[in-house]
Design a protein around this motif. Structure first.
Motif, short mmCIF file in Angstrom:
data_model
loop_
_atom_site.label_atom_id
_atom_site.label_comp_id
_atom_site.label_asym_id
_atom_site.label_seq_id
_atom_site.Cartn_x
_atom_site.Cartn_y
_atom_site.Cartn_z
N GLU A 46 -2.59 2.91 12.28
CA GLU A 46 -2.82 1.52 11.89
C GLU A 46 -2.23 0.57 12.93
N GLU A 47 -1.06 0.93 13.41
CA GLU A 47 -0.39 0.10 14.39
C GLU A 47 -1.15 0.11 15.72
N SER A 107 -6.35 -1.23 9.07
CA SER A 107 -5.64 -0.85 7.85
C SER A 107 -6.53 0.04 7.00
N PHE A 108 -6.02 1.21 6.61
CA PHE A 108 -6.82 2.13 5.80
C PHE A 108 -6.55 1.90 4.32
N GLU A 109 -7.55 2.17 3.53
CA GLU A 109 -7.38 2.11 2.08
C GLU A 109 -6.82 3.45 1.59
N LYS A 132 0.85 -1.20 0.00
CA LYS A 132 0.00 0.00 0.00
C LYS A 132 0.88 1.25 0.00
N TYR A 133 1.89 1.26 0.90
CA TYR A 133 2.75 2.44 0.96
C TYR A 133 3.73 2.48 -0.19
N ILE A 153 -0.61 7.91 9.64
CA ILE A 153 -1.41 6.74 9.25
C ILE A 153 -0.76 5.45 9.74
N VAL A 154 0.57 5.39 9.57
CA VAL A 154 1.31 4.20 10.04
C VAL A 154 1.09 4.00 11.54
N ALA A 158 6.34 1.19 8.85
CA ALA A 158 6.07 0.71 10.21
C ALA A 158 7.34 0.16 10.86
#
Lengths: 532, 76
Positions: B45-46, B51-53, A139-140, B41-42, A151
């Protein structure tokens, strides 16, 4: 800015805790030449055509060569090795990309052997800790053009810091080892010399492997010492008589095998081998002993020892990775453990003489002083980074900083000391800068390795340097002392050597000395000067 | 949850938590740049194990929208 990073992907999250600037994507046309250190961090593009990927590597190599010729040779240039993160094979028998990558990595390694400012950082060492799915986040990759999952940024930065610490050589110096259930299985006092567990069967094989790693650590310049609660004679007998012992007493620089408390023993060891407590790592299976040592000596590093013998090897490899990484060994690193032993014999010899003068005369001391050149520069930089105790200003310099002094016409002296018991290698260093306008010379750095103390060399080397400064036509020399938590022993060094205080405050003392005439040096110190 | 998100934002944006208001909008402040947006965002999500689209990520440019999309994920 500390780092300037050349990149072809989004790598900013991986450097967010460091002061870093970044090139445009795959743009090597411009860079900030004020940066302290340059970094090459490229990854192969995702490309289904293997041949195109191979030609991309050719371009990488050309670009690196272009940059090496443009980045000042006085600044470090870290180059990451190439790892095929997006690895995909159309045919299982096709290794063309793998071999091109291996070739590229070999080529940059060869460059680092010729260009001293180029340092290689092996990305494979980071990558191997993760599986492919967690390494790449598609995705990234598609939304932000990253190649390593953002991450993993924290983990990457911790890893990168260890690698750079290894480059600037912040590693520990000495391992202090317990014996029972640490370097062998079982308890010597109960199981006896033949009963302790070592050899080819579990759990003895774990301890034997541990000893093999320790013996190899010694060859890599790590000093080994023992601190154990045992009867000294029994323990030494175990070293001599158990056929499965890999380590020998001759590998051990110093030991305290007795029933005293460990903090006291460790402090004595630190004095005897002249290594600061903060450069020591203590390995003991007993959690109580570890706590006592940690409590009494906060500076020392005490890793948790595993409970199961089969975990010792991986535990010790982690200890090596965490505290003993080094970019490149010097000859001095390797012969260090032998040198510490010679010092011990020298001290015993001292007690045979009635006066210190007689002792010094009989040592046949020879001091070879050289001006720094390309052969000694890495040792000189290393000395400024590692010498904490007998060091007047504790300024840390890289190889490139040293080159700059030489280019500016300043004098960088290094010296080695030899006597009838051995050659200590390069252990003396002085950097003197010159201001032609004021006609005043300044001693920027003056340091020597603690292992040569006790022979008055610290004073005669200074006299020798001052005489050289005088020969250059300078009649005044300034010097200064910058106190740290470790260099207290040299606080009045310049005063003892006839310097006068001109300025004093809590952070520094400035001195001056007039150089009217040549300073006499006792004849039992033989100086050899190679001006080069 | 609002407070947790505020703390994360303040950390990622390296700003005081007082600056993270309910009306926060990316276009009004300088500390919320595209790189920090990625980091945010990371982190989210963590933290929330979601998890985002990509379409959602580009929508999440105000504090309220951020909260809205987190809630949507958590309900599912």
């Amino acid at each position: 800015m500390k780092y300037f990073v050349f990149r072809n992907f989004t790598v900013e999250p991986l450097f967010s805790n460091f002061a870093a600037e970044f090139s445009g994507y795959d743009d090597i046309s411009e860079f900030n030449s004020d940066s302290e250190t340059f970094v090459w961090f490229y990854n192969l593009s995702l490309n289904p055509d293997t041949n195109l990927q191979i030609s991309e590597i050719d371009h990488f190599y050309d670009k690196i060569n272009y940059l090496i010729n443009r980045i000042p040779a006085t600044k470090d240039f870290y180059i990451f090795t190439l790892v095929d993160l997006f690895s995909f094979k159309w045919q299982n028998s096709d290794f063309s990309l793998d071999s091109r990558i291996a070739e590229f990595n070999k080529d940059i390694l060869s460059i680092s052997k010729i260009k001293t400012n180029v340092k290689i950082i092996d990305l494979a060492d980071f990558v191997k800790a993760f599986d492919r799915e967690s390494l790449i986040n598609w995705k990234y990759y598609y939304t932000s053009h990253t190649f390593i999952n953002p991450a993993l940024s924290e983990k990457f930065q911790a890893w990168f810091l260890k690698k750079t610490n290894a480059i600037i050589s912040l590693r520990k110096k000495c391992l202090i080892l317990d014996l029972d259930n640490t370097i062998w299985g079982g308890v010597l006092g109960e199981d006896g010399i033949e009963g302790i567990k070592l050899g080819n069967n579990y759990p003895g094989n774990c301890y034997s492997d541990f000893q093999r790693y320790l013996a190899e650590a010694l060859k890599n310049g790590i000093i080994l010492a023992i601190c154990s609660k045992n009867n000294e004679a029994d323990a030494i007998e175990a070293f001599e008589k158990n056929p499965n012992m890999v380590l020998k007493m001759s590998h051990i620089v110093a030991h305290r095998i007795n029933w005293n408390n460990k903090p006291t023993n460790i402090k004595e060891l630190s004095k005897e081998i002249n290594i600061g407590l903060d450069s020591m790592v203590f390995i003991d299976d007993n959690p109580t002993e570890r706590e006592i040592v940690k409590e009494a000596i906060p500076e020392i590093t005490v890793p948790e020892f595993p409970e199961s013998p089969y975990k010792i090897t991986s535990f010790f490899r982690n200890v090596l990775n965490d505290y003993f990484q080094i970019q490149k060994l010097t000859i001095e690193d390797v012969s260090k453990t032998i040198l510490y032993k010679e010092n011990f014999i020298r001290d015993n010899y001292k007690s045979e003489f009635t006066s210190i003068e007689d002792y010094l005369k009989n040592l046949e001391i020879e001091i070879v002083v050289k001006r720094a050149d390309k052969f000694t520069i890495s040792r000189i930089a290393q000395m400024t980074q590692k010498t904490n105790q007998f060091n007047l200003t504790t300024k840390k310099y890289t190889e490139n900083d040293i080159s700059r002094f030489i280019e500016n016409g300043d004098m960088v002296f290094c010296g080695s000391v030899k006597d009838k018991f051995g050659d200590n290698g390069i252990t003396l260093l002085a950097i003197v800068t010159f201001d032609s306008k004021t006609n005043i010379a300044t001693i920027e750095s003056y340091l020597l390795s603690c292992r040569i103390l006790g022979r008055g060399i610290e004073n005669v080397f200074l006299k020798f340097i001052l005489n050289q400064v005088r020969l250059k036509g300078y009649s005044k020399v300034e010097a200064y002392y910058l106190p740290t938590s470790k260099n207290g022993q040299v606080s009045d060094f310049y005063k003892k050597n006839d310097f006068l205080v001109i300025e004093e405050n809590a952070d520094s003392i400035r001195y001056i000395r007039e150089l009217d005439e040549e300073i006499e040096i006792k004849s039992y110190y033989k100086f050899f000067y190679e001006e080069s | 949850m609002n407070d947790t998100v505020k703390t994360i934002m303040a950390n990622v944006f390296r700003t005081d938590i007082k600056n993270i208001t309910e009306d926060l909008n990316q276009k009004d402040v300088v500390f919320w740049d595209s790189l920090r947006h990625l980091n945010l965002i990371v982190e989210l999500e963590e933290k929330f194990d979601i998890s985002f689209e990509p379409e959602e990520i580009s929508e999440m440019v105000t504090f309220k929208k951020v909260i809205y999309y987190i809630n949507q994920k958590l309900v599912k």
